[in-house]
Design an enzyme around this catalytic site. Sequence first.
Site, PDB file in Angstrom:
ATOM      1  N   TYR A  80       0.829  -1.211   0.000  1.00 44.84           N
ATOM      2  CA  TYR A  80       0.000   0.000   0.000  1.00 44.84           C
ATOM      3  C   TYR A  80       0.857   1.252   0.000  1.00 44.84           C
ATOM      4  CZ  TYR A  80       1.064   1.040   4.911  1.00 44.84           C
ATOM      5  OH  TYR A  80       1.712   1.368   6.081  1.00 44.84           O
ATOM      6  N   LYS A 133       6.559  -2.011   2.027  1.00 43.90           N
ATOM      7  CA  LYS A 133       5.366  -1.373   2.612  1.00 43.90           C
ATOM      8  C   LYS A 133       4.197  -2.338   2.461  1.00 43.90           C
ATOM      9  CE  LYS A 133       3.475   3.307   3.061  1.00 43.90           C
ATOM     10  NZ  LYS A 133       3.506   3.318   4.510  1.00 43.90           N
ATOM     11  N   GLU A 184      12.862   2.852  13.885  1.00 46.97           N
ATOM     12  CA  GLU A 184      11.970   3.906  13.375  1.00 46.97           C
ATOM     13  C   GLU A 184      10.752   3.986  14.272  1.00 46.97           C
ATOM     14  OE1 GLU A 184      10.361   2.966   9.459  1.00 46.97           O
ATOM     15  OE2 GLU A 184      10.333   0.843   9.911  1.00 46.97           O
ATOM     16  N   LEU A 203      11.364   1.214   6.888  1.00 40.97           N
ATOM     17  CA  LEU A 203      10.790   1.643   5.616  1.00 40.97           C
ATOM     18  C   LEU A 203      11.528   2.925   5.213  1.00 40.97           C
ATOM     19  CD1 LEU A 203       8.475   1.138   3.524  1.00 40.97           C
ATOM     20  CD2 LEU A 203       7.387   3.095   4.603  1.00 40.97           C
TER      21      LEU A 203
END
Length: 278
Positions: A31, A145, A177, A201
């Site tokens: 996505y 993702k 992250e 990511l």
Amino acid sequence: MLYFMDGNFTKKEHLEISIDDRGYYFGDGVYEVVKVYNDELFTAEEHFSRLFESARKIKLTIPYTEQELIDVARELIKKNKVSNGHVYMQVTRGSAGRQHNFPTPAVPAIVTAYAVNGARPLGDMEKGVSVKSVDDIRWLRCDIKSLNLLASVLAKEEAKEAGCSEAILHRDGIVTEGSSTNMFAVKDGVVYTHPATNLILEGITRKVVVQLCQQLGIPVVEEAFALKEAFAMDEMFYTSTTMEVMPVTTIDGHEIGSGKRGAITEKLQIAFTAQIPK
Ligand code: PDD
């Protein structure tokens, strides 16, 4: 509100989502979230190129070109009168009886998308937010993702229960992250962020911010830092499509730096805002 599904723009109540969609059973899909500023998509090429890259990494064929999906996103913005907000798009490996192997013969991928209005988080961007440290228990392909977001959902919820806006994830004591953001720290004028490996990511906003640092002459290094070190940083902030450049003022209740938005963070926010389509 009109949603996009497989070539058609349809009202939500008329959407027919199959129980056999592999997104539903396995989170088997990818996505993107793309920001809309003043009727325009922001960094659209980067987002759609990452969507295709994520799909390639899970051996998923998207039955459209990047340009066709950008055009779909633009249509959604227009049809739904979304001036400021975001477009969400996902692609799953199609609909087939529940079994782990890819369907044979292959079934068409299912593309769904919508556009929604939403304001920039300007209040928090000025005040800053609190984060909670959470163990990073995600898989080892965080560079994809993917729709599989359970570990991120649990981390964000744990942060919320502690009265925080985001989780700062750490693997073996190293900050990776946020649950849906990239983490940055500033120490002695140098900006640090985890390198773009399989453990994070590679955010589009992260890329924009690294470039802004370079343009502004702010030293930036893609080097990981420990959670222990994070407490002693001068400034911290996180980035994402919807959160932009968000100052972090406390971790686990401990103040970072002055406990207020830092000077370099503010400089980056101003430079970021200058890039937004007018
Ligand atoms: N999240 N890291 C993770 C794990 C993310 O899910 C995201 C994006 C980012 C920031 O990437 P970008 O700057 O390209 O938005 C970093 C989106 C917004 C979401 O899931 O809602």
